[in-house]
Scaffold this motif. Structure first.
Motif, short mmCIF file in Angstrom:
data_model
loop_
_atom_site.label_atom_id
_atom_site.label_comp_id
_atom_site.label_asym_id
_atom_site.label_seq_id
_atom_site.Cartn_x
_atom_site.Cartn_y
_atom_site.Cartn_z
N PRO A 83 0.83 -1.22 0.00
CA PRO A 83 0.00 0.00 0.00
C PRO A 83 0.86 1.26 0.00
O PRO A 83 1.88 1.32 0.68
N LEU A 84 0.43 2.24 -0.75
CA LEU A 84 1.06 3.56 -0.79
C LEU A 84 2.55 3.50 -1.14
O LEU A 84 3.37 4.23 -0.58
N THR A 85 2.89 2.64 -2.08
CA THR A 85 4.30 2.45 -2.43
C THR A 85 4.97 3.74 -2.89
O THR A 85 6.07 4.06 -2.44
N LYS A 86 4.31 4.48 -3.77
CA LYS A 86 4.92 5.72 -4.25
C LYS A 86 5.21 6.68 -3.10
O LYS A 86 6.31 7.22 -2.99
N LEU A 87 4.21 6.91 -2.26
CA LEU A 87 4.39 7.81 -1.13
C LEU A 87 5.49 7.30 -0.20
O LEU A 87 6.35 8.07 0.25
N ALA A 88 5.47 6.02 0.09
CA ALA A 88 6.48 5.44 0.98
C ALA A 88 7.89 5.63 0.41
O ALA A 88 8.81 6.00 1.15
N PHE A 132 17.26 4.98 -3.41
CA PHE A 132 15.79 5.06 -3.34
C PHE A 132 15.26 6.14 -4.28
O PHE A 132 14.27 5.93 -4.98
N ALA A 133 15.90 7.31 -4.28
CA ALA A 133 15.42 8.41 -5.12
C ALA A 133 15.55 8.08 -6.61
O ALA A 133 14.59 8.25 -7.37
N LEU A 134 16.72 7.60 -7.01
CA LEU A 134 16.93 7.27 -8.41
C LEU A 134 16.03 6.13 -8.87
O LEU A 134 15.41 6.19 -9.93
N GLY A 135 15.94 5.10 -8.04
CA GLY A 135 15.08 3.96 -8.38
C GLY A 135 13.61 4.36 -8.46
O GLY A 135 12.89 3.93 -9.37
N SER A 136 13.17 5.20 -7.54
CA SER A 136 11.78 5.66 -7.55
C SER A 136 11.50 6.49 -8.80
O SER A 136 10.47 6.34 -9.45
N TRP A 137 12.43 7.37 -9.11
CA TRP A 137 12.28 8.21 -10.30
C TRP A 137 12.18 7.34 -11.55
O TRP A 137 11.32 7.57 -12.41
N GLN A 138 13.04 6.33 -11.65
CA GLN A 138 13.04 5.49 -12.84
C GLN A 138 11.83 4.56 -12.91
O GLN A 138 11.38 4.21 -13.98
N TRP A 140 8.84 5.34 -11.59
CA TRP A 140 7.65 6.12 -11.30
C TRP A 140 6.45 5.74 -12.17
O TRP A 140 5.35 5.52 -11.65
N SER A 141 6.65 5.66 -13.47
CA SER A 141 5.51 5.36 -14.36
C SER A 141 5.02 3.92 -14.18
O SER A 141 3.85 3.65 -14.38
N VAL A 142 5.90 3.02 -13.80
CA VAL A 142 5.53 1.62 -13.58
C VAL A 142 4.72 1.46 -12.31
O VAL A 142 3.87 0.57 -12.19
N LEU A 143 4.97 2.33 -11.33
CA LEU A 143 4.31 2.21 -10.03
C LEU A 143 2.82 2.52 -10.09
O LEU A 143 2.09 2.09 -9.23
N GLY A 144 2.40 3.29 -11.08
CA GLY A 144 0.98 3.56 -11.25
C GLY A 144 0.47 4.62 -10.30
O GLY A 144 1.12 4.98 -9.32
N VAL A 145 -0.72 5.12 -10.60
CA VAL A 145 -1.30 6.20 -9.82
C VAL A 145 -2.06 5.71 -8.59
O VAL A 145 -2.30 6.46 -7.67
N GLU A 146 -2.45 4.43 -8.55
CA GLU A 146 -3.22 3.94 -7.41
C GLU A 146 -2.41 3.95 -6.13
O GLU A 146 -2.96 3.90 -5.04
N ASN A 147 -1.10 4.04 -6.24
CA ASN A 147 -0.24 4.07 -5.06
C ASN A 147 0.32 5.45 -4.76
O ASN A 147 1.26 5.58 -4.01
#
Length: 148
Positions: A83-88, A132-138, A140-147
């Motif tokens: 849950p909330l992967t993007k935010l986390a 974490f920052a670089l991986g999240s940035w790369q 980002w589009s795969v993670l989807g908006v639901e998170n």
């Protein structure tokens, strides 16, 4: 399907697991480990006296690092999306990066910690936060908006 970009989050997760193990080692092996990792003589002595404070503080850090590792794996697509992967991932990267750059302000609050401790631990935090920052940035589009 994993892409090359998820390797940064996998590396961040691995670093968190390693840091959790090092902290767990302090709980298990006591004062000498607290000293080696630069936690300060007071923490080492409390651990040797069997006081609960070092164990509680260090256990919280272990649990936090394990949760963060799981979020790294989640963001990398290695495990089920949490849950909330993007935010986390944003919060985790921010905490590591802020900790990495704020050591000068933190040093007076922990006077027993050596300069070596602050430089090494801050460098490690900057490195992991960067992963974490670089991986999240790369990812980002795969993670989807639901998170989000």
């Amino acid at each position: 399907m994993h892409s090359a970009s998820d390797k940064y989050l996998q590396a961040a997760a691995l670093c968190c697991f390693a840091a959790a193990l090092a902290h767990l080692g302090c709980i298990i092996f006591g004062g000498d480990w607290y000293r080696f990792f630069g936690a300060g003589e007071q923490m080492a002595r409390m651990a040797e006296q069997g006081l609960w404070y070092p164990t509680i503080v260090t256990s919280i850090i272990v649990l936090l690092l394990l949760v963060w590792a799981l979020y790294g794996l989640s963001g990398a697509g290695v495990i089920k999306r949490l849950p909330l992967t993007k935010l986390a991932l944003i919060v985790i990267a921010s905490i590591f990066l802020i900790r990495g750059v704020s050591f000068v302000g933190l040093m007076p609050m922990f006077p027993e910690n050596s300069l070596t401790f602050w430089l090494i631990s801050s460098g490690i935090c900057l490195f992991i936060g960067g992963l974490f920052a670089l991986g999240s940035w790369q990812q980002w589009s795969v993670l989807g908006v639901e998170n989000a």
